[in-house]
Design a protein around this motif. Structure first.
Motif, PDB file in Angstrom:
ATOM      1  N   ARG A 110       0.644  -1.212  -0.007  1.00 49.47           N
ATOM      2  CA  ARG A 110      -0.021   0.045  -0.015  1.00 49.47           C
ATOM      3  C   ARG A 110       0.862   1.183   0.042  1.00 49.47           C
ATOM      4  N   TYR A 347      -4.828   0.609  12.035  1.00 52.52           N
ATOM      5  CA  TYR A 347      -3.837   0.137  10.835  1.00 52.52           C
ATOM      6  C   TYR A 347      -2.568   0.758  11.023  1.00 52.52           C
ATOM      7  N   ASP A 349      -0.896   2.561   9.382  1.00 52.92           N
ATOM      8  CA  ASP A 349      -0.776   3.993   8.789  1.00 52.92           C
ATOM      9  C   ASP A 349      -2.124   4.772   9.198  1.00 52.92           C
ATOM     10  N   ALA A 354      -9.651   1.270  13.970  1.00 58.36           N
ATOM     11  CA  ALA A 354     -10.696   0.859  12.961  1.00 58.36           C
ATOM     12  C   ALA A 354     -11.653   0.047  13.708  1.00 58.36           C
ATOM     13  N   ARG A 373     -23.160  -1.213   8.202  1.00 61.90           N
ATOM     14  CA  ARG A 373     -22.831  -0.432   7.347  1.00 61.90           C
ATOM     15  C   ARG A 373     -21.594  -0.358   6.551  1.00 61.90           C
ATOM     16  N   THR A 374     -21.506   0.366   5.351  1.00 66.86           N
ATOM     17  CA  THR A 374     -19.983   0.511   4.922  1.00 66.86           C
ATOM     18  C   THR A 374     -19.069   1.293   5.590  1.00 66.86           C
ATOM     19  N   ALA A 375     -17.790   0.646   5.540  1.00 70.03           N
ATOM     20  CA  ALA A 375     -16.846   1.348   6.573  1.00 70.03           C
ATOM     21  C   ALA A 375     -16.870   1.004   8.139  1.00 70.03           C
ATOM     22  N   SER A 376     -17.762   0.098   8.387  1.00 68.28           N
ATOM     23  CA  SER A 376     -17.842  -0.292   9.709  1.00 68.28           C
ATOM     24  C   SER A 376     -16.807  -1.154  10.330  1.00 68.28           C
ATOM     25  N   GLY A 377     -15.995  -1.590   9.581  1.00 63.52           N
ATOM     26  CA  GLY A 377     -15.014  -2.570  10.060  1.00 63.52           C
ATOM     27  C   GLY A 377     -15.098  -4.217   9.687  1.00 63.52           C
ATOM     28  N   LYS A 378     -16.115  -4.519   8.951  1.00 62.54           N
ATOM     29  CA  LYS A 378     -16.215  -5.842   8.549  1.00 62.54           C
ATOM     30  C   LYS A 378     -15.083  -6.576   8.089  1.00 62.54           C
ATOM     31  N   THR A 379     -14.424  -5.982   7.024  1.00 62.58           N
ATOM     32  CA  THR A 379     -13.309  -6.248   6.283  1.00 62.58           C
ATOM     33  C   THR A 379     -12.059  -6.330   7.255  1.00 62.58           C
ATOM     34  N   THR A 380     -12.162  -5.441   8.018  1.00 62.12           N
ATOM     35  CA  THR A 380     -10.997  -5.333   8.926  1.00 62.12           C
ATOM     36  C   THR A 380     -10.892  -6.402   9.640  1.00 62.12           C
ATOM     37  N   PHE A 389      -3.627  -8.300   8.258  1.00 58.30           N
ATOM     38  CA  PHE A 389      -2.920  -7.256   9.180  1.00 58.30           C
ATOM     39  C   PHE A 389      -2.757  -7.966  10.482  1.00 58.30           C
ATOM     40  N   HIS A 532     -23.815  -7.649   2.768  1.00 60.62           N
ATOM     41  CA  HIS A 532     -24.665  -6.374   2.713  1.00 60.62           C
ATOM     42  C   HIS A 532     -26.173  -6.737   2.577  1.00 60.62           C
TER      43      HIS A 532
HETATM   44  N1  LIG Z   1      -5.618  -0.912   4.822  1.00 53.20           N
HETATM   45  C1  LIG Z   1      -5.954  -0.013   5.681  1.00 53.20           C
HETATM   46  N2  LIG Z   1      -5.403   1.184   5.941  1.00 53.20           N
HETATM   47  C2  LIG Z   1      -5.812   1.963   6.820  1.00 53.20           C
HETATM   48  N3  LIG Z   1      -6.980   2.177   7.063  1.00 53.20           N
HETATM   49  C3  LIG Z   1      -7.954   1.112   6.541  1.00 53.20           C
HETATM   50  C4  LIG Z   1      -7.330   0.161   5.637  1.00 53.20           C
HETATM   51  N4  LIG Z   1      -8.432  -0.610   5.300  1.00 53.20           N
HETATM   52  C5  LIG Z   1      -9.588   0.035   5.780  1.00 53.20           C
HETATM   53  N5  LIG Z   1      -9.303   1.146   6.526  1.00 53.20           N
HETATM   54  C6  LIG Z   1     -10.162   1.895   7.239  1.00 53.20           C
HETATM   55  O1  LIG Z   1     -10.792   1.183   8.073  1.00 53.20           O
HETATM   56  C7  LIG Z   1     -12.181   1.216   8.356  1.00 53.20           C
HETATM   57  C8  LIG Z   1     -13.052   0.237   8.150  1.00 53.20           C
HETATM   58  O2  LIG Z   1     -12.819  -0.349   6.852  1.00 53.20           O
HETATM   59  P1  LIG Z   1     -13.344  -1.838   6.270  1.00 53.20           P
HETATM   60  O3  LIG Z   1     -12.898  -2.019   4.945  1.00 53.20           O
HETATM   61  O4  LIG Z   1     -13.080  -2.895   7.464  1.00 53.20           O
HETATM   62  O5  LIG Z   1     -14.864  -1.653   6.364  1.00 53.20           O
HETATM   63  P2  LIG Z   1     -16.094  -2.203   5.830  1.00 53.20           P
HETATM   64  O6  LIG Z   1     -17.252  -2.541   6.892  1.00 53.20           O
HETATM   65  O7  LIG Z   1     -15.779  -3.754   5.376  1.00 53.20           O
HETATM   66  O8  LIG Z   1     -16.634  -1.517   4.719  1.00 53.20           O
HETATM   67  P3  LIG Z   1     -17.418  -2.125   3.214  1.00 53.20           P
HETATM   68  O9  LIG Z   1     -18.773  -2.680   3.603  1.00 53.20           O
HETATM   69  O10 LIG Z   1     -17.522  -0.614   2.640  1.00 53.20           O
HETATM   70  O11 LIG Z   1     -16.552  -2.777   2.434  1.00 53.20           O
HETATM   71  C9  LIG Z   1     -12.585   2.289   7.136  1.00 53.20           C
HETATM   72  O12 LIG Z   1     -12.562   3.716   8.096  1.00 53.20           O
HETATM   73  C10 LIG Z   1     -11.553   2.390   6.258  1.00 53.20           C
HETATM   74  O13 LIG Z   1     -10.982   3.498   5.708  1.00 53.20           O
END
Ligand SMILES: Nc1ncnc2c1ncn2[C@@H]1O[C@H](COP(=O)(O)OP(=O)(O)OP(=O)(O)O)[C@@H](O)[C@H]1O
Length: 582
Positions: A110, A347, A349, A354, A373-380, A389, A532
């Motif tokens: 990244r 994260y 950086d 998150a 919701r989007t950006a709620s942290g699911k993927t993280t 990570f 979703h």
């Molecule tokens: N590699 C990264 N480095 C820094 N911040 C990140 C990184 N990946 C995601 N984030 C931040 O972490 C937060 C959660 O992101 P994440 O991708 O986990 O959300 P999500 O719930 O999976 O969203 P979506 O449904 O849109 O996929 C967001 O604010 C995003 O900007």
């Protein structure tokens, strides 16, 4: 971690005999070559003294031809061997670089651009190879040609004449010392400009659809032109300095020539040296100019290679931030219990967490739905399991083992992860699916294809599983790519399966089919589904709702509907939408 300088040293030691043979043959070729002026000098003297008849003419011509052929054969052989050895090192260095990149985390990529990395892999590795083959050839050639020529002139002509003519040449090392660092600096700047351009090209081509759709070609063309201009400016700087060096060095040689003609001519007129010696000497001097000029090239080669080695060193000594901890043990047989006890995750950086205060427990064999919701942290959250990570120590456990204490390989073998945007390599569909299990049989692959509801799609392709994907083959839609990626994950049949919104691009019916298949084939095995669309998780044993990086609600589908919170709202909204679209 491999240091490229050490790699180079090891390579040279390992191939010392091969190098010795090639260097010796170049040296031998020079020794043969320097006989040429001497033979010609003697021939001139014999001619002047009237000692040449038909027989000696043939004899001397044949001798010169043998000298010429001997030189070509020996020099050609040495040059070819060095070239091959350089190529082999280039290949080893590229391989090391690729293997090393594979060990680095996504966070590293990244921060770096792919264009920049490719530039290193191509240009820097090439300049090291150039020094090792072309540079070494010229260096050996130059040093020994210089040495042999000097020895021959001292031995066969006049020491006095040689010493006087050599005066301008003494300045060459100073010239090299002055211009060399300037060339190195300019070369580094030109390489950086080239990297910039590679970055922009990569970015533009990746986003070509967006650029075209928004009619932004002109903006991109302008940005590209600016970068190309910067490259040209910097490369001009390199050329100016290189040209100065490459012309000043032979100029010194020519000056030596002027002195030689003056002084040598005088010595010949006064009969201090015979005419043959004068002829031989002028030829020797012409020969001297070549190695001196080559010194300039050699210097360039080594300067460039040294700068490239420095850059490669930075790359190859980068320590992977996600790696096996000391004493890490393999995970062993996995039942599939997942426990997350996370206070906070930020994260590398990132500025704020998150995820925070997440407490989740998935029993072996259960299916967990993750919504929010989007950006709620699911993927993280799911990225912490295979350590894409690194979670803080003591926060994510599989079967009671902290993921930080087990080997990465065993951890990742225990998990099948399907990202949202299924990536396909430019090979056949079958190989893309078998990517997760190289020894899979055709039947196993077809079974995975069936369970991912991909069979009908596959039947429309000309060669079924053997259809090529990408540039030279078919282009798959988003939903088709997702299904191929699900088939890949199902084939791996790992104890833990994670679907990260990987049904988002398929229609409702297909989703239903895939979910039913997954429920059947994954019975008794842990599955985490991010979605979703709530229809994809409603049958899960447990559902967590993330909001702002923490668990806002959790329970079964019915529990959550009863709670009347975020989940219930989302459900109502989606039901209405479906009603509208139905
Ligand atoms: N590699 C990264 N480095 C820094 N911040 C990140 C990184 N990946 C995601 N984030 C931040 O972490 C937060 C959660 O992101 P994440 O991708 O986990 O959300 P999500 O719930 O999976 O969203 P979506 O449904 O849109 O996929 C967001 O604010 C995003 O900007």
């Amino acid at each position: 971690m491999d240091n490229p300088r050490q790699l180079l040293k090891q390579y040279l030691v390992r191939h010392r005999w091969a190098y010795l043979v090639s260097i010796l043959s170049i040296i031998l070729s020079e020794i043969v070559m320097v006989q040429f002026p001497h033979l010609l000098g003697e021939f001139t003297d014999a001619l002047q003294a009237g000692r040449v008849d038909g027989r000696t003419l043939w004899h001397d011509t044949a001798l010169l031809a043998v000298v010429g052929i001997g030189y070509v054969v020996l020099y050609g052989f040495g040059q070819m061997r060095n070239g091959m050895l350089g190529r082999q090192f280039e290949y080893e260095l590229r391989r090391k670089l690729f293997l090393h990149w594979e060990t680095l985390s996504t966070a590293y990529f990244r921060q770096r651009s792919i264009g920049d990395l490719l530039n290193h892999a191509l240009n820097d590795v090439r300049s090291v190879r150039d020094a090792l083959s072309g540079g070494l050839n010229i260096l050996t050639n130059a040093v020994f040609l210089l040495a042999s020529t000097l020895v021959m002139t001292f031995r066969t002509v006049s020491v006095k004449l040689t010493l006087v003519s050599m005066i301008p040449i003494v300045f060459v090392p100073f010239l090299v010392g002055w211009l060399g660092p300037r060339i190195r600096n300019a070369t580094r700047q030109a390489q950086e400009a080239l990297s910039d351009m590679a970055d922009l090209t990569e970015e533009s081509l990746t986003a070509i659809r967006l650029i075209k759709a928004t009619a932004n070609e002109e903006v991109e063309q302008r940005r590209f032109t600016e970068r190309v201009d910067a490259i040209v400016r910097r490369q001009m700087g390199v050329f100016r300095r290189s040209a100065l060096m490459q012309s000043l060095i032979p100029f010194m040689g020519s000056l030596a020539f002027v002195i030689a003609l003056l002084y040598g001519g005088f010595l010949t007129i006064t009969r201090e040296i015979p005419l043959g010696s004068f002829v031989a000497f002028t030829l020797y001097l012409a020969m001297l100019i070549t190695p001196l000029q080559e010194m300039g090239y050699v210097f360039n080669y080594f300067q460039r290679a040294s700068a490239s080695l420095q850059r490669l060193e930075v790359l190859l000594t980068e320590v992977p931030d996600i790696r096996d901890e000391p004493g890490a043990a393999p995970l062993g047989r996995v039942q599939g219990e997942v426990v997350i006890h996370l206070d906070a995750f930020t994260y590398p950086d990132g500025t704020h967490p998150a995820l925070h205060d997440v407490r989740i427990r998935v029993r072996p064999g259960q299916t967990l739905g993750i919504v929010g919701r989007t950006a709620s942290g699911k993927t993280t959250l799911v990225n912490l399991l295979p350590r894409i990570f690194d979670p803080p120590p003591g926060s994510v456990f599989i079967d009671g083992h902290d993921v930080r204490t087990v080997t990465l390989r065993s951890l990742r073998e225990a998990i099948s992860y399907v990202p949202q945007d299924g990536f396909l390599f430019s090979t056949t569909i079958g190989e893309n699916i078998a990517f997760s299990k190289a020894d899979a049989t055709r039947e196993e692959i077809l079974e995975a294809v069936r369970n991912a509801a991909f069979t009908e799609v596959l039947e429309t392709f000309p060669d079924g599983l053997d259809t090529l994907v990408g540039e030279r083959g078919v282009t798959l839609s988003g939903g088709q790519r997702q299904r191929a990626a699900i088939a890949r994950a199902l084939l791996k049949d790992a104890p833990i399966l994670i679907l990260d919104d990987s049904l988002s691009a398929v229609d409702m019916n297909t989703e239903k089919q895939i979910i039913a298949n997954i429920r059947r084939v994954r019975r008794g095995r842990t599955t985490l589904i991010i979605a979703h669309r709530l229809s994809a998780v409603r049958h899960a044993d447990w559902i967590v709702v993330l909001e702002g990086g923490t668990v806002a609600e959790q329970g079964t589908h019915e529990d959550l509907l009863r709670q009347g919170g975020i989940y219930a709202d989302m459900y109502r909204l989606q039901e209405t939408e479906q009603g509208v679209t139905a």
